[in-house]
Design an enzyme around this catalytic site. Structure first.
Site, PDB file in Angstrom:
ATOM      1  N   PRO A   8      16.740 -42.565   6.959  1.00 50.33           N
ATOM      2  CG  PRO A   8      16.508 -44.867   6.745  1.00 50.33           C
ATOM      3  CD  PRO A   8      17.354 -43.727   6.279  1.00 50.33           C
ATOM      4  CB  ALA A  68      19.846 -53.866  -0.902  1.00 54.34           C
ATOM      5  CB  ALA A  69      21.523 -56.910   2.922  1.00 54.03           C
ATOM      6  CD  GLU A 108      -1.202  -2.279   2.243  1.00 50.87           C
ATOM      7  OE1 GLU A 108      -1.934  -2.801   3.098  1.00 50.87           O
ATOM      8  OE2 GLU A 108      -0.003  -2.575   2.065  1.00 50.87           O
ATOM      9  CB  CYS A 157       0.007  -4.480   8.614  1.00 54.01           C
ATOM     10  SG  CYS A 157       1.069  -3.063   8.281  1.00 54.01           S
ATOM     11  CB  CYS A 163      -0.378  -0.651   5.570  1.00 48.71           C
ATOM     12  SG  CYS A 163       1.237  -1.286   5.096  1.00 48.71           S
ATOM     13  CG  LEU A 206      17.184 -35.476   9.126  1.00 47.60           C
ATOM     14  CD1 LEU A 206      17.808 -34.903  10.391  1.00 47.60           C
ATOM     15  CD2 LEU A 206      17.736 -34.754   7.900  1.00 47.60           C
ATOM     16  CB  ALA A 207      12.872 -39.554   7.784  1.00 49.05           C
ATOM     17  CB  SER A 223      19.131 -46.713  -1.259  1.00 48.71           C
ATOM     18  OG  SER A 223      19.959 -45.563  -1.357  1.00 48.71           O
TER      19      SER A 223
END
Length: 342
Positions: A272, A166-167, A55, A79, A88, A274-275, A171
């Site tokens: 895994p 995988a083992a 504005e 605001c 504003c 961090l997630a 990934s």
């Protein structure tokens, strides 16, 4: 007084102007000043923290007295507080504005209330014009106001039996090309992409948002959390934006700092550990689980301990959408908070 056709056109224009401003601590807002006859006198938008609000930006283009009796059309309620700039609502009153049309109420405890202040000064106020469009534009900022922190999306890819690797730890790639392309599009919709130092050391990710080899126009800020040092040759150092490194395990501290930097949406794409930490700390709003029709077996689960000792303590989610992506399936889910929770 009903909103006029000229005011509707001005609001559409104000929404276009708002997009010119940056996402950040403050919302994207646009404003158009109309003469009593409905002609455009001035336009403005908010250009970032510390700069004049939309504005005031528009009013600054007019000579003193030129706004008297005019209508201000704004995408967010003017605001009503003094921060880095003045209120504003008061600026509009002092300029002699006779009418204000705005799209969306300001939800801030301190910044809201501008409409009441304008009405108390004898100015005609009409709210709600194209509110949905304004809400969509600043959805991320509104979420930050509601949560007190950025929205946090936790993403992982898994086999059908819930394994992330995988083992032997490999990934890449559990999911196919369509799922990976979807991830990059969602990275580009975020302000920050977060991984742990373990992911950096194991996979050396670039943490960019790409379409094939081409960088997408919007890039998330790369964030690395953990006390282990990131090698100077790591790919994250070649990101178009300067990475942020947090040598801590205090996720609340990290999230608070990201908010102060204007981050509105965080994309957690670590492993895994961090997630699971984000979920365990209650710092996850949505989950993106990319599920591939493969079986891996073993103990490399997509999630580790998230603080669920018994079934009654399970973290409940609501599925918003199932998205087929080639041979894979994306589950988009949000956490279901119990009544009374934040």
């Amino acid at each position: 007084m009903a909103v006029t056709e000229a005011e509707r056109r001005a609001m559409s224009r104000a929404l276009e102007l708002a997009v010119l401003g940056p996402r950040g601590i403050n919302p994207q807002v646009g404003a158009v000043i109309l003469s009593p006859a409905g002609d455009v006198l001035a336009e403005g938008w908010h250009r970032g923290a510390g700069t004049p609000h939309a504005e005031v930006d528009a009013l600054s283009q007019l000579a003193p007295g030129d706004a008297r009796g005019a209508t201000a059309v704004v995408t967010l309620e003017p605001c009503n507080h003094t921060g880095r700039t003045g209120p504003c609502a008061q600026a509009l009153i002092e300029a002699g504005i006779g009418r204000v049309v705005y799209a969306l109420d300001d939800p801030g405890a301190q910044s809201g209330g501008g409409a009441d202040r304008l009405r108390a000064a004898g100015i005609e106020v009409d709210g709600g014009e194209q509110a949905d469009a304004s809400h969509a534009l600043i959805d991320g900022w509104l979420t930050v106001q509601r949560l007190g922190r950025p929205e946090i999306i936790v993403k992982w890819a898994q086999s059908l039996d819930g394994r992330a690797a995988a083992a032997d730890g490999t990934s890449q790639w559990i999911t196919g090309a369509a799922a990976r392309a979807d991830v990059h599009r969602r990275r580009a919709d975020s302000d920050a992409i977060v991984v742990g130092t373990g992911t950096v050391l194991a996979d050396d990710p670039a943490l960019t948002a790409r379409d094939g080899e081409r960088l997408l126009p919007h890039q998330p800020v790369p964030v690395v959390i953990g006390t282990r040092e990131t090698p100077s040759a790591a790919a994250v150092h070649r990101h178009p934006l300067s990475p942020l490194f947090y040598a801590t395990h205090d996720l609340h501290e990290v999230v608070a700092d990201l908010r102060e930097r204007g981050v509105q949406r965080v994309f957690v794409e670590g492993g895994p550990t961090l997630a699971s930490a984000f979920i365990a700390e209650g710092l996850a709003d949505r989950v993106l689980a990319y599920i591939a029709p493969v079986l891996l077996g073993g103990d490399r689960l997509a999630l580790a301990d998230i603080g669920v000792p018994t079934i009654n303590a399970a973290r409940r989610l609501t599925i918003d959408e199932w998205v087929p992506l080639g041979a894979d399936l994306l589950a988009i889910a949000r956490f279901t908070h119990e009544e009374g929770d934040d």
